[in-house]
Design an enzyme around this catalytic site. Structure first.
Site, short mmCIF file in Angstrom:
data_model
loop_
_atom_site.label_atom_id
_atom_site.label_comp_id
_atom_site.label_asym_id
_atom_site.label_seq_id
_atom_site.Cartn_x
_atom_site.Cartn_y
_atom_site.Cartn_z
CE1 TYR A 66 2.32 -7.87 8.70
CE2 TYR A 66 -0.01 -7.83 8.10
CZ TYR A 66 1.32 -7.70 7.75
OH TYR A 66 1.67 -7.41 6.45
CG ASP A 78 18.10 -10.01 10.78
OD1 ASP A 78 17.02 -9.37 10.80
OD2 ASP A 78 18.30 -11.04 11.45
CE LYS A 99 3.44 -4.69 7.18
NZ LYS A 99 4.73 -4.31 6.57
#
Ligand code: NDP
Ligand code: 8X3
Length: 264
Positions: free
Chosen positions: A158, A65, A162
């Site tokens: 997001y 994880d 990124k």
């Protein structure tokens, strides 16, 4: 000239589905030795079986994880019991959670995206670097996104993580200058994997709409590119690569074929 990947140690995070699973299979076909991590160990084991059939020299799986430092450390410790060097590290684990505007965003979604896409890349890279820096010609390939280059509505966090991935990649390349370790970012656009099912929390209708009327990228498309990057000769580093399906001319310009009329 292509560098052989046979017998090379290739570590892939998020290898239980999508790009990661497809990439494991492509490196397997090259005869590589695979270290595969993700949270769904049953899925990893199934991928590993397929990899052995496809020609992998060895496959090893371990729960990982990337959002938890102890899990990453345990994974790295397990890796060191198998090999004292890693030739290719593919930081792929991650994804999007939700498509809310900033005004409506949920803490849990934001935290999951920061933890996996951003801090996950940092944690895994820090833990595995000691197995790479004495190994000129090794490659670190981070999976970014078109979202890290162009913002879109509902994509704030997001796109942000990124974009951070791209900057982390660039900083790391500078830090590793002189070691011979190559660092690159592969930044896909629309690709049909489990990505949208995760983003839309299992809503298959919303997920299918993302790819309606177009031919998206596939896991295989990205896997081919990762094999290509890792198999360049050691003096060649592919820094950054933006790859989109042909229908996606830009993030806000996607050509979709109208659905064929239903037969009478
Ligand atoms: P998938 O959902 O099919 O795969 C995501 C993978 O990441 C799974 O193997 C999942 O494994 C793993 N993962 C997610 N969170 C964690 C975590 N905390 N720890 C360990 N593993 C984790 O989607 P994709 O294959 O499309 O996504 C792979 C990467 O590509 C992601 O970084 C995504 O952001 C990026 N990307 C995807 C695009 C697309 O359109 N599909 C385009 C551009 C980039 P598990 O759940 O078993 O832990
Ligand atoms: C996934 C591509 O455009 O859905 O990274 O954000 S996009």
């Amino acid at each position: 000239m292509k560098t052989s990947l046979a017998g090379k140690w290739v570590l892939i995070t998020g290898a239980s589905s999508g790009f990661g699973a497809a990439t494991a299979l492509k490196f397997a076909a090259e005869g590589s030795r695979l270290l595969l991590g993700a949270r769904r160990v049953d899925r990893l084991e199934a991928v590993a079986q397929e990899c052995l059939k496809a020609g992998a020299a060895a496959t090893h799986v371990h729960r990982l994880d990337v959002s938890e430092t102890p899990s990453v450390e345990a994974f790295a410790q397990w890796t060191r019991t198998l090999t004292d060097k890693v030739d290719v590290l593919i930081n792929n684990a991650g994804g999007a959670h939700g498509i809310d505007t900033v005004a409506n965003g949920k803490d849990a979604d934001w935290e999951a995206m920061v933890q996996s896409n951003l801090l996950g890349v940092m944690r895994v890279t820090r833990a595995i670097l000691p197995l790479m820096v004495q190994n000129p010609g090794a490659s670190i390939l981070n999976i970014g996104s078109i979202a890290g280059r162009v913002a879109y509505e509902g994509g704030s966090v997001y796109c942000g993580v990124k974009s951070a991935e791209l900057m982390i990649t660039r900083a790391l390349r500078l830090e590793l200058s002189g070691t011979g370790v190559r660092v690159g970012s592969i930044d896909p656009g629309l690709a049909e994997t489990e990505f949208s099912m995760v983003r839309f929390k299992g809503d298959a209708t919303k997920s299918a709409k993302v790819y309606e009327g177009l031919e998206p990228l596939t896991g295989d498309d990205i896997a081919d590119i990762l094999v290509f990057c890792a198999s360049r000769p050691p003096h060649v580093c592919i820094d950054e690569l933006l790859v989109k399906c042909t229908a996606q001319a830009a993030i806000h310009k996607v050509h979709r074929q109208p659905a064929a009329p239903a037969k009478a």
